[in-house]
Write a protein that holds these residues in place. Structure first.
Motif, PDB file in Angstrom:
ATOM      1  N   GLU A  35       0.886  -1.285  -0.097  1.00  0.00           N
ATOM      2  CA  GLU A  35       0.171  -0.127   0.138  1.00  0.00           C
ATOM      3  C   GLU A  35       1.029   1.115   0.027  1.00  0.00           C
ATOM      4  OE1 GLU A  35      -3.494   2.141   2.608  1.00  0.00           O
ATOM      5  OE2 GLU A  35      -2.439   0.424   3.405  1.00  0.00           O
ATOM      6  N   SER A  84      -7.206   3.340  -4.174  1.00  0.00           N
ATOM      7  CA  SER A  84      -7.867   3.091  -2.742  1.00  0.00           C
ATOM      8  C   SER A  84      -8.651   4.354  -2.438  1.00  0.00           C
ATOM      9  CB  SER A  84      -7.106   2.778  -1.496  1.00  0.00           C
ATOM     10  OG  SER A  84      -6.499   1.575  -1.652  1.00  0.00           O
ATOM     11  N   GLU A 123      -8.124   6.800   5.177  1.00  0.00           N
ATOM     12  CA  GLU A 123      -8.987   5.758   5.063  1.00  0.00           C
ATOM     13  C   GLU A 123      -8.665   4.157   5.430  1.00  0.00           C
ATOM     14  OE1 GLU A 123     -11.521   6.221   1.669  1.00  0.00           O
ATOM     15  OE2 GLU A 123     -11.499   8.293   1.864  1.00  0.00           O
ATOM     16  N   ALA A 124      -9.520   3.519   5.921  1.00  0.00           N
ATOM     17  CA  ALA A 124      -8.887   1.986   6.328  1.00  0.00           C
ATOM     18  C   ALA A 124      -9.013   1.204   4.894  1.00  0.00           C
ATOM     19  CB  ALA A 124     -10.089   1.598   7.415  1.00  0.00           C
ATOM     20  N   MET A 125      -7.957   0.304   4.761  1.00  0.00           N
ATOM     21  CA  MET A 125      -8.059  -0.645   3.640  1.00  0.00           C
ATOM     22  C   MET A 125      -8.949  -1.707   3.869  1.00  0.00           C
ATOM     23  SD  MET A 125      -6.117   0.631   1.294  1.00  0.00           S
ATOM     24  CE  MET A 125      -5.894  -0.645   0.335  1.00  0.00           C
ATOM     25  N   TRP A 149      -3.938   9.552  11.533  1.00  0.00           N
ATOM     26  CA  TRP A 149      -3.311   8.215  10.798  1.00  0.00           C
ATOM     27  C   TRP A 149      -4.042   6.961  11.444  1.00  0.00           C
ATOM     28  CZ3 TRP A 149      -0.167   7.094   6.854  1.00  0.00           C
ATOM     29  CH2 TRP A 149       0.239   5.737   6.673  1.00  0.00           C
ATOM     30  N   ILE A 150      -4.492   6.019  10.467  1.00  0.00           N
ATOM     31  CA  ILE A 150      -5.060   4.706  11.183  1.00  0.00           C
ATOM     32  C   ILE A 150      -4.304   3.499  10.498  1.00  0.00           C
ATOM     33  CG2 ILE A 150      -7.244   5.650  11.416  1.00  0.00           C
ATOM     34  CD1 ILE A 150      -8.042   4.687   8.839  1.00  0.00           C
ATOM     35  N   GLY A 151      -4.540   2.572  11.301  1.00  0.00           N
ATOM     36  CA  GLY A 151      -3.552   1.244  10.530  1.00  0.00           C
ATOM     37  C   GLY A 151      -2.222   1.075  11.012  1.00  0.00           C
ATOM     38  N   ARG A 152      -1.550   0.316  10.353  1.00  0.00           N
ATOM     39  CA  ARG A 152       0.020  -0.212  10.512  1.00  0.00           C
ATOM     40  C   ARG A 152       0.683   0.946  10.263  1.00  0.00           C
ATOM     41  NH1 ARG A 152       1.462  -3.949   6.889  1.00  0.00           N
ATOM     42  NH2 ARG A 152      -0.422  -3.367   5.809  1.00  0.00           N
TER      43      ARG A 152
END
Length: 201
Positions: free
Chosen positions: A2, A191, A199-201, A41-44
């Motif tokens: 990503e 995306s 945005e979340a994947m 920020w979201i996610g890894r």
């Protein structure tokens, strides 16, 4: 992989100024906008944080670097288009005092270099070289964040998505906005584009 692309925040420069590789700093509002984006920020955590080596991108990258406790990797291939002799001058002045060359460039900007600078096709080539090197050094589940410029982000997206460079300005790339593409089996898909939050994947 990503790949998340963020344009630097707004800069300290007069309206109508030609800013390619002119090394201007973030404005106070530009810095605040980048801080606001980074806070969402979201996610890894990204495996890599890249940045153009121009000051406005470096300052933006440092905001994300503080969040992730990492150091940004500066790469000149992510720079904005080099506008050569025109860089740092006002567009109105350029159009008035260098009218013939300006008109020729404006009509052929994909393949025509600015005087002493580069064409958009040159930017597609150099950002494409960066992207190819990135793909060879990342895994399918890696997240990569790159802080760059409107021109270099458009060039990367044209390269990744197979868009004709002449359609680059169909992609709106605002200050302190994020876009993301995912590479699966050697193919890129979008995306999201020009978003004010991740945005979340």
């Amino acid at each position: 992989m990503e790949l998340i692309l963020v344009r630097h925040g707004d800069v300290e420069a007069a309206p109508g100024l030609c800013i390619g590789c002119t090394d201007v700093a973030l404005s106070a509002t530009g810095f605040t906008a980048i801080q606001r984006l980074a806070a969402q920020w979201i996610g890894r955590v990204p495996r890599f944080l890249f940045s153009s080596d121009l000051r406005r991108a470096q300052q933006s990258a440092q905001v994300f670097a503080a969040r992730f406790a990492t150091e940004p990797l500066a790469d000149p291939r992510l720079r904005e288009v080099d506008l050569g002799e025109w860089d740092g001058r006002h567009w109105d002045e350029i159009a008035r005092t260098d009218a013939a060359r300006y008109r020729h460039w404006a009509d052929n900007w994909v393949i025509q270099e600015a005087p002493g600078g580069e064409s958009f096709a040159d930017v597609v080539r150099r950002t494409g070289a960066w992207l190819s090197a990135l793909l060879s050094s990342t895994n399918d589940d890696d997240v990569v964040l790159a802080i760059a410029h409107a021109g270099s982000i458009r060039a990367l997206l044209c390269h990744a998505l197979g868009l004709p460079p002449a359609r680059a300005f169909a992609l709106r790339i605002g200050h302190a906005q994020a876009s993301a593409v995912v590479c699966r089996n050697g193919q890129f898909e979008v995306s999201y584009l020009n978003a004010s939050r991740f945005e979340a994947m």
